[in-house]
Enzyme design. Structure first.
Site, PDB file in Angstrom:
ATOM      1  N   TYR A 172      -1.972  -0.024  10.168  1.00  0.00           N
ATOM      2  CA  TYR A 172      -2.028  -0.452   8.765  1.00  0.00           C
ATOM      3  C   TYR A 172      -0.757  -0.026   8.029  1.00  0.00           C
ATOM      4  O   TYR A 172      -0.145  -0.829   7.314  1.00  0.00           O
ATOM      5  CB  TYR A 172      -3.260   0.161   8.093  1.00  0.00           C
ATOM      6  CG  TYR A 172      -3.458  -0.285   6.661  1.00  0.00           C
ATOM      7  CD1 TYR A 172      -3.931  -1.562   6.368  1.00  0.00           C
ATOM      8  CD2 TYR A 172      -3.191   0.573   5.600  1.00  0.00           C
ATOM      9  CE1 TYR A 172      -4.116  -1.972   5.059  1.00  0.00           C
ATOM     10  CE2 TYR A 172      -3.378   0.170   4.290  1.00  0.00           C
ATOM     11  CZ  TYR A 172      -3.842  -1.101   4.030  1.00  0.00           C
ATOM     12  OH  TYR A 172      -4.019  -1.509   2.727  1.00  0.00           O
ATOM     13  N   SER A 182       0.850  -1.194   0.000  1.00  0.00           N
ATOM     14  CA  SER A 182       0.000   0.000   0.000  1.00  0.00           C
ATOM     15  C   SER A 182       0.882   1.238   0.000  1.00  0.00           C
ATOM     16  O   SER A 182       1.959   1.241   0.611  1.00  0.00           O
ATOM     17  CB  SER A 182      -0.907   0.026   1.235  1.00  0.00           C
ATOM     18  OG  SER A 182      -1.626   1.242   1.315  1.00  0.00           O
TER      19      SER A 182
END
Length: 267
Positions: free
Chosen positions: A142, A129
């Site tokens: 995250y 990501s």
């Protein structure tokens, strides 16, 4: 013979888009899902796999090898989102996020590497990501789990290169998928010191996903990487400013970049 592609987390979102695109291109695609029996109308076979369970991983990989005789490409896509103030996220949720986003992909790589080494060829594409390149407020766990996968991919890439195996990462920005519905949200606690800023940031994050790019862009990017003779170490896919934010982090002073992020999230 068609190359065999193994995609984790392929029942929806980015994984499903990648699987459908490669299936249409003539690849022999196997996807995974924790509950494949609940998925209707998949264009390619789905195998039961939970990346948090080593036996589940081993069983799924062995099943695909037994049926197809090879695994030429692994797309490590299974992942889960998590939001909340670091102070208020339960430790069990932090552990679960790292189990899914970091330890799970490592275990899947460990399961397919003996087959790829025997073939003297293979390609591993780890889906990370853009959030993994920076510590984002209320997405810190995250960011950390995806950033860890970026770094371990760099390491294992060098370890397996001599066996004819390539490893690369693809970092997506915001895409219009159901990740927001599936992620763990630390609850907004009335009276919490974080109630207002976290609430505002959560709203901004969900808007970004709702207006995100088409997952088909990720499918096309993965296909292009598969055609490359010598894949790069890292790829980024998404809106220009999301990709450019990585460049800015490299060139701007830390506090200037921090201020830019805080303004973006209205903090």
């Amino acid at each position: 013979m068609s190359k065999v592609v193994f995609i984790t987390g392929a029942s929806s979102g980015i994984g499903k888009s990648i699987g459908e695109f490669l299936h249409q291109k003539g690849y022999k695609v196997y996807g995974t899902s924790r509950n494949p029996k609940t998925v209707i109308g998949s264009l390619f076979p789905l195998v039961a796999l939970d990346v948090r369970n080593a036996e589940s991983i081993k069983s799924a990989v062995n099943q695909v090898i037994a049926e197809a005789g090879a695994i030429d490409v692994l797309v490590n896509n299974a992942g889960v989102g998590i939001t909340g103030p670091i102070e208020e996220i339960p430790a069990d949720e932090i552990r679960n996020n790292f189990e899914v986003n970091f330890i799970g992909p490592i275990e899947v790589m460990k399961a397919v590497l003996p087959q790829m080494r025997a073939q003297k060829s293979g390609l591993i594409i780890n889906i990370t990501s853009i959030a993994g390149y920076m510590g984002l407020p209320y997405r810190g766990v995250y960011s950390a789990s995806k950033g860890a996968l970026e770094l371990v991919s760099e390491a294992i890439r060098m370890e397996v290169k001599g066996f004819g195996i390539n490893v690369t990462t693809v970092a997506p920005g915001d895409f219009a998928t159901n990740i927001a519905a599936g992620r763990y949200h630390a609850p907004l606690v009335t009276g919490s010191a974080y109630e207002v800023p976290y609430g505002n940031t959560l709203k901004t994050m969900n808007e970004h996903v709702d207006t995100g790019s088409d997952p088909a862009e990720m499918a096309e990017a993965v296909y292009a990487i598969m055609q490359a003779g010598k894949p790069k170490v890292h790829y980024r896919v998404g809106a220009f400013m999301q990709k450019f934010s990585i460049v800015l982090k490299k060139i701007l002073p830390d506090k200037v970049y921090e201020k830019m992020l805080m303004n973006h999230y209205k903090l």
